[in-house]
Structures are given as C-alpha cells and as structure tokens.
Motif scaffolding. Structure first.
Motif, PDB file in Angstrom:
ATOM      1  N   GLY A 136       6.938  31.174   9.641  1.00  0.00           N
ATOM      2  CA  GLY A 136       8.142  31.951   9.312  1.00  0.00           C
ATOM      3  C   GLY A 136       9.153  31.938  10.438  1.00  0.00           C
ATOM      4  N   ALA A 137       9.453  30.729  10.951  1.00  0.00           N
ATOM      5  CA  ALA A 137      10.282  30.621  12.166  1.00  0.00           C
ATOM      6  C   ALA A 137      11.765  30.479  11.887  1.00  0.00           C
ATOM      7  N   ASN A 178      15.020  25.253   3.510  1.00  0.00           N
ATOM      8  CA  ASN A 178      15.636  26.486   4.042  1.00  0.00           C
ATOM      9  C   ASN A 178      16.816  26.108   4.930  1.00  0.00           C
ATOM     10  N   CYS A 212       5.453  24.688   6.367  1.00  0.00           N
ATOM     11  CA  CYS A 212       4.166  25.307   6.028  1.00  0.00           C
ATOM     12  C   CYS A 212       4.415  26.526   5.158  1.00  0.00           C
ATOM     13  N   ASP A 213       4.161  26.363   3.861  1.00  0.00           N
ATOM     14  CA  ASP A 213       4.248  27.499   2.941  1.00  0.00           C
ATOM     15  C   ASP A 213       2.877  28.167   2.955  1.00  0.00           C
ATOM     16  N   ILE A 214       2.831  29.340   3.550  1.00  0.00           N
ATOM     17  CA  ILE A 214       1.562  30.017   3.782  1.00  0.00           C
ATOM     18  C   ILE A 214       0.917  30.492   2.475  1.00  0.00           C
ATOM     19  N   ALA A 215       1.701  30.473   1.387  1.00  0.00           N
ATOM     20  CA  ALA A 215       1.157  30.888   0.087  1.00  0.00           C
ATOM     21  C   ALA A 215       0.539  29.711  -0.667  1.00  0.00           C
ATOM     22  N   ASN A 223       3.287  35.012  11.777  1.00  0.00           N
ATOM     23  CA  ASN A 223       4.453  35.907  11.649  1.00  0.00           C
ATOM     24  C   ASN A 223       4.954  36.011  10.211  1.00  0.00           C
ATOM     25  N   ALA A 224       4.844  34.924   9.441  1.00  0.00           N
ATOM     26  CA  ALA A 224       5.395  34.934   8.079  1.00  0.00           C
ATOM     27  C   ALA A 224       4.780  36.082   7.287  1.00  0.00           C
ATOM     28  N   GLY A 225       5.607  36.801   6.577  1.00  0.00           N
ATOM     29  CA  GLY A 225       5.086  37.898   5.774  1.00  0.00           C
ATOM     30  C   GLY A 225       6.160  38.417   4.844  1.00  0.00           C
ATOM     31  N   SER A 237       2.159  46.155  10.640  1.00  0.00           N
ATOM     32  CA  SER A 237       3.260  47.106  10.542  1.00  0.00           C
ATOM     33  C   SER A 237       2.699  48.484  10.234  1.00  0.00           C
ATOM     34  N   TYR A 296       2.379  46.256   0.189  1.00  0.00           N
ATOM     35  CA  TYR A 296       2.429  45.811   1.583  1.00  0.00           C
ATOM     36  C   TYR A 296       1.213  46.323   2.335  1.00  0.00           C
TER      37      TYR A 296
HETATM   38  N1  LIG Z   1      11.078  43.740  10.687  1.00  0.00           N
HETATM   39  C1  LIG Z   1      10.243  44.739  10.955  1.00  0.00           C
HETATM   40  O1  LIG Z   1      10.661  45.889  11.247  1.00  0.00           O
HETATM   41  C2  LIG Z   1       8.756  44.519  10.961  1.00  0.00           C
HETATM   42  C3  LIG Z   1       7.940  45.560  11.399  1.00  0.00           C
HETATM   43  C4  LIG Z   1       6.562  45.349  11.427  1.00  0.00           C
HETATM   44  C5  LIG Z   1       6.039  44.138  11.018  1.00  0.00           C
HETATM   45  N2  LIG Z   1       6.849  43.152  10.558  1.00  0.00           N
HETATM   46  C6  LIG Z   1       6.233  41.880  10.174  1.00  0.00           C
HETATM   47  O2  LIG Z   1       6.766  40.876  11.020  1.00  0.00           O
HETATM   48  C7  LIG Z   1       6.867  39.651  10.306  1.00  0.00           C
HETATM   49  C8  LIG Z   1       8.303  39.142  10.341  1.00  0.00           C
HETATM   50  O3  LIG Z   1       9.141  40.164   9.839  1.00  0.00           O
HETATM   51  P1  LIG Z   1      10.712  39.925   9.682  1.00  0.00           P
HETATM   52  O4  LIG Z   1      11.344  41.260   9.703  1.00  0.00           O
HETATM   53  O5  LIG Z   1      11.146  38.890  10.647  1.00  0.00           O
HETATM   54  O6  LIG Z   1      10.773  39.382   8.187  1.00  0.00           O
HETATM   55  P2  LIG Z   1      11.898  38.493   7.478  1.00  0.00           P
HETATM   56  O7  LIG Z   1      13.183  38.555   8.212  1.00  0.00           O
HETATM   57  O8  LIG Z   1      11.871  38.892   6.037  1.00  0.00           O
HETATM   58  O9  LIG Z   1      11.329  37.007   7.628  1.00  0.00           O
HETATM   59  C9  LIG Z   1      10.129  36.692   7.012  1.00  0.00           C
HETATM   60  C10 LIG Z   1       9.774  35.273   7.374  1.00  0.00           C
HETATM   61  O10 LIG Z   1       8.556  34.967   6.693  1.00  0.00           O
HETATM   62  C11 LIG Z   1       8.777  33.769   5.968  1.00  0.00           C
HETATM   63  N3  LIG Z   1       7.955  33.630   4.773  1.00  0.00           N
HETATM   64  C12 LIG Z   1       7.927  34.399   3.661  1.00  0.00           C
HETATM   65  N4  LIG Z   1       7.075  33.885   2.764  1.00  0.00           N
HETATM   66  C13 LIG Z   1       6.564  32.770   3.328  1.00  0.00           C
HETATM   67  C14 LIG Z   1       5.641  31.794   2.907  1.00  0.00           C
HETATM   68  N5  LIG Z   1       5.067  31.839   1.680  1.00  0.00           N
HETATM   69  N6  LIG Z   1       5.329  30.773   3.745  1.00  0.00           N
HETATM   70  C15 LIG Z   1       5.908  30.700   4.960  1.00  0.00           C
HETATM   71  N7  LIG Z   1       6.812  31.568   5.420  1.00  0.00           N
HETATM   72  C16 LIG Z   1       7.128  32.604   4.602  1.00  0.00           C
HETATM   73  C17 LIG Z   1      10.244  33.801   5.574  1.00  0.00           C
HETATM   74  O11 LIG Z   1      10.670  32.511   5.174  1.00  0.00           O
HETATM   75  P3  LIG Z   1      11.812  32.312   4.038  1.00  0.00           P
HETATM   76  O12 LIG Z   1      13.119  32.408   4.760  1.00  0.00           O
HETATM   77  O13 LIG Z   1      11.516  30.971   3.504  1.00  0.00           O
HETATM   78  O14 LIG Z   1      11.633  33.409   3.025  1.00  0.00           O
HETATM   79  C18 LIG Z   1      10.831  34.277   6.898  1.00  0.00           C
HETATM   80  O15 LIG Z   1      10.922  33.213   7.804  1.00  0.00           O
HETATM   81  C19 LIG Z   1       6.370  39.931   8.882  1.00  0.00           C
HETATM   82  O16 LIG Z   1       5.014  39.575   8.801  1.00  0.00           O
HETATM   83  C20 LIG Z   1       6.534  41.429   8.741  1.00  0.00           C
HETATM   84  O17 LIG Z   1       5.636  41.951   7.822  1.00  0.00           O
HETATM   85  C21 LIG Z   1       8.204  43.331  10.542  1.00  0.00           C
END
Ligand SMILES: NC(=O)c1ccc[n+]([C@@H]2O[C@H](COP(=O)([O-])OP(=O)(O)OC[C@H]3O[C@@H](n4cnc5c(N)ncnc54)[C@H](OP(=O)(O)O)[C@@H]3O)[C@@H](O)[C@H]2O)c1
Length: 165
Positions: free
Chosen positions: A8-9, A38, A60-63, A92-94, A146, A165
């Motif tokens: 998820g970079a 993307n 890498c599609d983690i799903a 990190n992807a989520g 989280s 979640y």
């Molecule tokens: N932001 C927060 O406050 C927070 C707090 C605690 C934990 N987290 C955790 O930290 C991580 C990153 O959060 P974020 O806020 O940066 O989220 P984000 O901005 O929504 O970004 C999510 C990333 O995950 C990727 N992703 C989603 N589905 C995927 C898949 N099937 N295969 C590969 N990549 C995939 C997305 O790619 P696409 O662009 O292709 O969708 C994107 O690069 C997540 O795991 C989240 O649960 C976030």
C-alpha cells in the motif's frame, strides 16, 4: 544492507513510509501497490537522498493470492540477483471501507473483504516470502493496527462503528 518491503505504498501512510525510508543511506525499498494502474505520480517522485538507496515499485494486491504469488516471484528475481533478503516487512495496506457498520448492521461481503485484505493477505504474504526464503533470519514484520480495530479501545466511541474493521 537493509531491505524494506511494504504494501500500500502509493498513498497515505505507506507513501510517507517510503518518503522517510528513502532518506536512509544504502537501503533497498520494495514499494508495492495494489495495481500498477494506480496513480503512482507521488511515489515515483520520491528521490532517495543517497544514490546507493534504491526504490523498486512492484504490484501486489494483498486481496489476491495470485497477485501475492506473482509479486513474490518478482521480488525473488530482484533479491536473488543482489543476494539480498528482506529485513523489514511492513504490512501497511488496509481498508476500513464501511466504517458506519456496527454489530447490528454488518454486511457479510464487506466483512469478508476486510478480512481478506486486513488479515489473510498479510499472513499469506509472509507465508509466501518464507517459502521462497526471502526473509532475513532476524526480519522484523510490522503489521499496522488501529485503536478502531479494538472493540475494547473503541468502547468509548459513540455511536459504535467500524465493526468490520
Ligand atoms: N490513517 C489512520 O489514522 C490510521 C490509524 C491506524 C491504523 N491505520 C492503518 O494504517 C494503514 C494505512 O492507513 P492509511 O490511512 O494510509 O490508509 P489509506 O490512505 O486508505 O491507504 C490505504 C493503502 O492500502 C492500499 N490497499 C487497499 N487495498 C489493498 C489491496 N487489496 N492490496 C494492496 N493494497 C491495498 C491502498 O491502495 P489503493 O490506493 O489501491 O486503494 C492504499 O495504498 C492501514 O492498514 C490502516 O488500517 C491508519
């Protein structure tokens, strides 16, 4: 030489991880993205501060187990050609795509999707990397979490939400 691999970079925290890691000397960074279709403009714009630090962008599609397998093959070609192993794996992807759902409104398909991405995908990625001996013996595996993923910690949130979640 440290080798950082993260999922998820292309945006969000993952993109910032790459930005900050790119300031380290002599590092190899494998920055993965769900799809090479993307918008990777921000990721490609990152310039390592040291010319010995390299960023490799891979899909890498983690799903998808097929996508994880293909990624591991590509990573294997890169790492074996340079006699490297991954020293830090950052899952990190989520997704938290249906944050409004509570325990009385769970959508089964949504729950399955989030489990595929947030739980099974990271586990299968490690399994595949281990099977190809791509992880260093002292690898650090970081799984993002989280407070919202904890039912206890989110007890104070009203109305209750983010159940999948
Ligand atoms: N932001 C927060 O406050 C927070 C707090 C605690 C934990 N987290 C955790 O930290 C991580 C990153 O959060 P974020 O806020 O940066 O989220 P984000 O901005 O929504 O970004 C999510 C990333 O995950 C990727 N992703 C989603 N589905 C995927 C898949 N099937 N295969 C590969 N990549 C995939 C997305 O790619 P696409 O662009 O292709 O969708 C994107 O690069 C997540 O795991 C989240 O649960 C976030």
């Amino acid at each position: 030489m440290p080798v950082y691999c993260l999922t998820g970079a292309n945006r969000g925290l993952g993109l910032e991880f790459v930005r900050q890691l790119s300031q380290l000397p002599s590092a190899t960074i494998i920055a993965t993205t769900r799809s090479n279709d993307n918008d990777l403009t921000d990721l490609k714009a990152i310039n390592p501060s040291d010319t010995s630090t390299k960023i490799h962008i891979m899909e890498c599609d983690i799903a998808s187990l097929d996508s994880i397998n293909s990624f591991v093959k590509n990573a294997s070609s890169l790492l074996e050609s340079q006699s490297l192993k991954i020293t830090h794996l950052i899952a990190n992807a989520g997704v938290n795509s249906v944050s409004g759902q509570n325990s009385l409104t769970i959508g089964p398909a949504d729950l399955h999707r989030e489990i595929d991405i947030n739980l099974i995908g990271p586990a299968k990625l490690v399994e595949n990397l281990v099977s190809q001996s791509l992880l260093a013996n002292d690898v650090r595996v970081l799984n993002m979490t989280s407070g919202l993923g904890s039912m206890t910690k989110s007890l104070t949130i009203e109305p209750r939400k983010c159940m999948t979640y």
